[in-house]
Design a protein around this motif. Structure first.
Motif, PDB file in Angstrom:
ATOM      1  N   LEU A   1       0.824  -1.209   0.000  1.00 47.21           N
ATOM      2  CA  LEU A   1       0.000   0.000   0.000  1.00 47.21           C
ATOM      3  C   LEU A   1       0.859   1.260   0.000  1.00 47.21           C
ATOM      4  O   LEU A   1       0.444   2.293  -0.548  1.00 47.21           O
ATOM      5  CB  LEU A   1      -0.935  -0.009   1.211  1.00 47.21           C
ATOM      6  N   PHE A   2       2.031   1.190   0.613  1.00 44.93           N
ATOM      7  CA  PHE A   2       2.973   2.303   0.571  1.00 44.93           C
ATOM      8  C   PHE A   2       3.320   2.623  -0.885  1.00 44.93           C
ATOM      9  O   PHE A   2       3.205   3.765  -1.346  1.00 44.93           O
ATOM     10  CB  PHE A   2       4.218   1.927   1.379  1.00 44.93           C
ATOM     11  N   GLY A   3       3.767   1.603  -1.609  1.00 45.55           N
ATOM     12  CA  GLY A   3       4.116   1.802  -3.004  1.00 45.55           C
ATOM     13  C   GLY A   3       2.927   2.214  -3.847  1.00 45.55           C
ATOM     14  O   GLY A   3       3.043   3.078  -4.729  1.00 45.55           O
ATOM     15  N   PHE A   4       1.768   1.633  -3.582  1.00 45.81           N
ATOM     16  CA  PHE A   4       0.558   1.957  -4.336  1.00 45.81           C
ATOM     17  C   PHE A   4       0.168   3.419  -4.108  1.00 45.81           C
ATOM     18  O   PHE A   4      -0.238   4.117  -5.030  1.00 45.81           O
ATOM     19  CB  PHE A   4      -0.579   1.031  -3.913  1.00 45.81           C
ATOM     20  N   SER A   5       0.292   3.878  -2.862  1.00 46.08           N
ATOM     21  CA  SER A   5      -0.027   5.270  -2.542  1.00 46.08           C
ATOM     22  C   SER A   5       0.936   6.225  -3.232  1.00 46.08           C
ATOM     23  O   SER A   5       0.549   7.305  -3.689  1.00 46.08           O
ATOM     24  CB  SER A   5       0.023   5.488  -1.028  1.00 46.08           C
ATOM     25  N   LEU A   6       2.193   5.826  -3.296  1.00 43.51           N
ATOM     26  CA  LEU A   6       3.208   6.657  -3.939  1.00 43.51           C
ATOM     27  C   LEU A   6       2.979   6.741  -5.444  1.00 43.51           C
ATOM     28  O   LEU A   6       3.090   7.805  -6.047  1.00 43.51           O
ATOM     29  CB  LEU A   6       4.598   6.093  -3.642  1.00 43.51           C
ATOM     30  N   GLY A   7       2.654   5.605  -6.057  1.00 41.57           N
ATOM     31  CA  GLY A   7       2.452   5.581  -7.502  1.00 41.57           C
ATOM     32  C   GLY A   7       1.067   5.983  -7.955  1.00 41.57           C
ATOM     33  O   GLY A   7       0.844   6.186  -9.154  1.00 41.57           O
ATOM     34  N   PHE A   8       0.126   6.128  -7.031  1.00 42.40           N
ATOM     35  CA  PHE A   8      -1.270   6.409  -7.363  1.00 42.40           C
ATOM     36  C   PHE A   8      -1.428   7.682  -8.185  1.00 42.40           C
ATOM     37  O   PHE A   8      -2.221   7.743  -9.132  1.00 42.40           O
ATOM     38  CB  PHE A   8      -2.076   6.514  -6.063  1.00 42.40           C
ATOM     39  N   THR A   9      -0.693   8.730  -7.835  1.00 42.08           N
ATOM     40  CA  THR A   9      -0.892  10.022  -8.477  1.00 42.08           C
ATOM     41  C   THR A   9      -0.387  10.049  -9.915  1.00 42.08           C
ATOM     42  O   THR A   9      -0.815  10.901 -10.699  1.00 42.08           O
ATOM     43  CB  THR A   9      -0.182  11.129  -7.683  1.00 42.08           C
ATOM     44  N   SER A  10       0.526   9.159 -10.278  1.00 38.41           N
ATOM     45  CA  SER A  10       1.064   9.183 -11.636  1.00 38.41           C
ATOM     46  C   SER A  10      -0.008   8.917 -12.689  1.00 38.41           C
ATOM     47  O   SER A  10      -0.209   9.751 -13.586  1.00 38.41           O
ATOM     48  CB  SER A  10       2.211   8.177 -11.759  1.00 38.41           C
ATOM     49  N   PRO A  11      -0.736   7.812 -12.625  1.00 38.88           N
ATOM     50  CA  PRO A  11      -1.800   7.612 -13.614  1.00 38.88           C
ATOM     51  C   PRO A  11      -3.039   8.461 -13.344  1.00 38.88           C
ATOM     52  O   PRO A  11      -3.795   8.762 -14.269  1.00 38.88           O
ATOM     53  CB  PRO A  11      -2.122   6.117 -13.484  1.00 38.88           C
ATOM     54  N   ALA A  12      -3.252   8.871 -12.084  1.00 36.72           N
ATOM     55  CA  ALA A  12      -4.482   9.593 -11.737  1.00 36.72           C
ATOM     56  C   ALA A  12      -4.426  11.083 -12.049  1.00 36.72           C
ATOM     57  O   ALA A  12      -5.462  11.741 -12.125  1.00 36.72           O
ATOM     58  CB  ALA A  12      -4.798   9.402 -10.257  1.00 36.72           C
ATOM     59  N   GLN A  13      -3.233  11.629 -12.238  1.00 41.44           N
ATOM     60  CA  GLN A  13      -3.092  13.076 -12.360  1.00 41.44           C
ATOM     61  C   GLN A  13      -3.919  13.658 -13.508  1.00 41.44           C
ATOM     62  O   GLN A  13      -4.636  14.643 -13.329  1.00 41.44           O
ATOM     63  CB  GLN A  13      -1.624  13.459 -12.558  1.00 41.44           C
ATOM     64  N   ALA A  14      -3.818  13.064 -14.700  1.00 32.92           N
ATOM     65  CA  ALA A  14      -4.512  13.610 -15.864  1.00 32.92           C
ATOM     66  C   ALA A  14      -6.018  13.624 -15.667  1.00 32.92           C
ATOM     67  O   ALA A  14      -6.710  14.523 -16.152  1.00 32.92           O
ATOM     68  CB  ALA A  14      -4.156  12.800 -17.108  1.00 32.92           C
ATOM     69  N   SER A  15      -6.533  12.634 -14.936  1.00 29.54           N
ATOM     70  CA  SER A  15      -7.974  12.578 -14.698  1.00 29.54           C
ATOM     71  C   SER A  15      -8.394  13.538 -13.594  1.00 29.54           C
ATOM     72  O   SER A  15      -9.431  14.189 -13.688  1.00 29.54           O
ATOM     73  CB  SER A  15      -8.397  11.162 -14.318  1.00 29.54           C
ATOM     74  N   MET A  16      -7.597  13.650 -12.549  1.00 24.58           N
ATOM     75  CA  MET A  16      -7.993  14.442 -11.385  1.00 24.58           C
ATOM     76  C   MET A  16      -7.888  15.949 -11.626  1.00 24.58           C
ATOM     77  O   MET A  16      -8.725  16.712 -11.161  1.00 24.58           O
ATOM     78  CB  MET A  16      -7.147  14.049 -10.168  1.00 24.58           C
TER      79      MET A  16
END
Length: 332
Positions: free
Chosen positions: A45-60
């Motif tokens: 979950l640490f890694g997932f939280s860190l990488g979450f914003t990379s694919p989500a940025q364009a949508s958010m």
């Protein structure tokens, strides 16, 4: 030692053979592998939280001016202006710092298992709410709560893994923490860029970060399953629960555990555990221990500091955007 062996009902010859390394059978049991699987969801979950914003940025944050993409994302996914998204990504670190201090205290008071259970709660609350919330301030608070859970888990999970692992496999099992962090980063990018996406008529696709959040909630729920795995035998010994420690040890091993049980009894009777609360009652003894390990402490701290100071964190958080602005085709 004789008294310990009598209390344990252990044959002297078997203990002596185990102590010399002959016929060691401290083989991991299925419950140990289950405990490792559940515990590794914390660094995952640490890694997932860190990488979450990379694919989500364009949508958010969208791309209203069409500077990077020719198509804007669906309105139900666009919740931030660019400046707000930067804050959203950064507050993870603020929460992590606070969570690390709380986690180090919680694992001594409530046990390694109890602290991991506590860290699963803010994960589930934050990710579960994030899947439905659109208010930018609330999303930033939830992101900080995620960081708090990440900080708690980061301080507890490596200790728990090290304390339940057999000595012969401690080094190998110790690598699971970093392996899980990197796997979480990879999983977030693969799922966000290829799996949980929203297709558009022009061929552009955007990460459905709400579904990605729901997926994180499932992983947090799995982490909550730590309630059904054994506590760290070493922590139980520190609390004076020697019989519970031996039961936990036996459930984590397959075969004869007499040598390790003898070590637990020795630590209990002699109060010689390196992490025993009794050994830290005196401020003088505490500072002596710190001086004894000062060189190792400096080296370990420098290695830990070197990683974030290299700038790898922002690269992981903004990887997709970096590749897009560099003009790479199919940057996702």
């Amino acid at each position: 030692r004789t008294e310990q062996h009598v209390l344990l009902g252990v044959d002297h010859g078997a203990v002596d053979a185990s102590a010399t390394g002959a016929g060691r059978t401290d083989i991991p049991s299925r419950r140990l592998y289950l405990a490792l699987f559940v515990c590794c969801h914390s660094p995952l979950l640490f890694g997932f939280s860190l990488g979450f914003t990379s694919p989500a940025q364009a949508s958010m944050e969208g791309d209203a001016k069409g500077e990077v993409r020719p198509v804007t994302p669906p309105p139900d996914l666009t919740v931030f202006a660019p400046a707000d998204f930067t804050m959203y990504a950064a507050v993870l670190n603020v929460g992590a710092v606070l969570g690390a201090f709380v986690g180090s205290s919680a694992m001594d008071r409530f046990g390694r298992k109890g602290a991991l259970m506590l860290s699963a709660v803010p994960h589930m609350v934050a990710w579960g709410c994030m899947a439905f919330v659109s208010d930018r301030l609330l999303l930033q608070l939830l992101r900080a709560l995620t960081g708090f859970a990440v900080g708690m888990g980061s301080s507890v999970a490596p200790i728990y893994i090290a304390e339940i692992a057999p000595s012969a496999l401690r080094g190998m099992f110790g690598t699971l923490t970093q392996l899980s962090v990197c796997s979480g980063i990879l999983l977030a990018n693969i799922a966000g860029d290829y799996g949980l996406v929203v297709e558009e008529v022009s061929g552009e696709h955007f990460c459905n970060w709400r579904r990605l959040s729901a997926w994180s909630f499932v992983m947090a729920a799995i982490l909550g399953g730590v309630a059904f795995v054994p506590e760290s035998p070493k922590w139980l010994v520190q609390q004076g629960h020697i019989e519970a420690a031996i039961r936990a040890l036996r459930s984590l091993r397959s075969g004869d555990t007499s040598a390790e049980e003898s070590e637990l009894w020795a630590a209990s009777f002699e109060g010689s555990s390196a992490f025993s609360p009794a050994s830290f009652r005196s401020n003088d003894s505490q500072w002596v221990r710190l001086r004894d390990y000062s060189r190792s402490l400096v080296v370990a701290s420098a290695l830990m500091a070197g990683q974030p100071l290299s700038g790898i964190g922002p690269i992981m958080m903004y990887a997709t955007d970096i590749f897009l602005q560099a003009g790479m085709a199919d940057a996702e």
